[in-house]
Design a protein around this motif. Sequence first.
Motif, short mmCIF file in Angstrom:
data_model
loop_
_atom_site.label_atom_id
_atom_site.label_comp_id
_atom_site.label_asym_id
_atom_site.label_seq_id
_atom_site.Cartn_x
_atom_site.Cartn_y
_atom_site.Cartn_z
N VAL A 264 36.63 57.64 53.19
CA VAL A 264 37.49 58.54 53.96
C VAL A 264 37.04 58.59 55.42
CG1 VAL A 264 38.21 60.94 54.25
CG2 VAL A 264 38.18 59.91 51.96
N ARG A 265 35.73 58.68 55.62
CA ARG A 265 35.19 58.74 56.99
C ARG A 265 35.51 57.48 57.78
NH1 ARG A 265 30.87 55.56 59.32
NH2 ARG A 265 29.59 55.93 57.46
N TYR B 283 39.22 57.23 58.64
CA TYR B 283 39.49 58.19 59.72
C TYR B 283 39.08 57.61 61.08
CZ TYR B 283 39.85 62.78 62.00
OH TYR B 283 40.21 63.83 62.81
N GLN B 284 37.89 57.00 61.14
CA GLN B 284 37.38 56.43 62.39
C GLN B 284 38.26 55.28 62.88
OE1 GLN B 284 33.31 55.62 60.97
NE2 GLN B 284 32.57 56.92 62.64
N GLU C 124 41.72 56.45 64.01
CA GLU C 124 41.64 57.14 65.30
C GLU C 124 41.74 56.17 66.46
OE1 GLU C 124 39.42 61.24 66.16
OE2 GLU C 124 38.05 59.58 65.78
N GLN D 140 43.34 62.21 50.30
CA GLN D 140 42.33 62.21 51.38
C GLN D 140 42.44 60.92 52.19
OE1 GLN D 140 38.31 63.76 51.00
NE2 GLN D 140 38.72 64.27 48.86
N HIS D 141 42.65 59.80 51.51
CA HIS D 141 42.82 58.51 52.19
C HIS D 141 44.07 58.53 53.07
CE1 HIS D 141 40.00 55.54 50.08
NE2 HIS D 141 39.71 56.71 49.55
N ALA E 281 43.66 60.70 56.11
CA ALA E 281 42.75 60.08 57.07
C ALA E 281 43.42 58.95 57.83
CB ALA E 281 41.50 59.55 56.35
N ALA F 183 45.59 64.53 59.05
CA ALA F 183 44.31 65.24 59.27
C ALA F 183 43.85 65.13 60.72
CB ALA F 183 43.24 64.69 58.33
N HIS F 184 44.32 64.13 61.46
CA HIS F 184 43.92 63.95 62.84
C HIS F 184 44.57 64.98 63.76
CE1 HIS F 184 42.00 59.92 62.39
NE2 HIS F 184 42.71 59.95 61.27
#
Length: 318
Positions: free
Chosen positions: A234-235, A238-239, A242, A264-265, A268, A312-313
């Motif tokens: 997930v992290r 997200y990165q 972004e 969650q995926h 993200a 989520a962003h």
Amino acid sequence: MEKIVKPLEDSLSYELFGIKFKNPVWTASGCFSYGLEVAENLYDISKLGAMVVKGLSYKPRTGNPPQRIVETPAGMLNSIGLQNPGVEYFSKNILPKLRKYDTIIIANVFGEDEEEYLKVGEFLDKTEGVHALELNVSCPNVKKGGIAFGSDPDTLYNLVYKLKQITSKPLLVKLSPNVTDITQTAQACVEAKTDGLVLINTLLGMAIDVNKEQPILATKTGGLSGPAILPVAVRMIYQVFEKYGSAVPIIGVGGITTAEDALQHFLAGAVAVQIGTANFYDPYSPLKVIEGLKNHLNKKGYKHILEIIGKAHKLKIT
């Protein structure tokens, strides 16, 4: 997101890479074999958005010696060694059976060197019934001291760029999480004009038998998968979203067992997800995730899954 993916009538269906997917739930390479066991004994794999077949090399591979799998807390380690019958056997003996089902077939490919990747890519580009290619770049490059293709941005760029020259099919790159900054390898792929990114492959891990006082796996280390790696996947999604979410679609994989994990995926930044290790202990998990996603959209009042991609962003934690 509509520049990357076009919504269709059903709440989970869309067009991506010029391909129509009935839903965004795929099965991950290596965890669903070639799909025939499930198709012939459990359920109609036409219900899946797509299936990514077990990795294919140019010639058959026997893989690593046993022991090759060990259970770990909230996951498993594997060191199968990419055992497979070779791309020619797959196309002649397995793929014809898969063509009977109404789902998208994505071939996971790998090689010990750049030449083998190109051979497999060229072969599959001419193979009817394979809709897209997924590159496993976590493999060691035997001609460069064993460093993984996905660990060096320059090597990765050259590989993706050359493959894009020889295949007309969508090319997805499955990135390794075993790097300092995954956005650097993602950037190399974006610059080489990849059609999509798959995040993430397994994390390098080890398990030791405390009685024998030695590593359990014959190869000492292996790839960690399962629920334990969900937060890492997930992290990283997200990165990358972004920085490059508007430039390339992201396929999320890693730790997904339930619809909540998959969400969650999506939140993200992933536009589709792959179910991997969960298939071993609950082969119906992909179908449960599909149903769970539909229920979530209805509950929240969304008309289409694309409405939540990357959402989520936009949230600020106070």
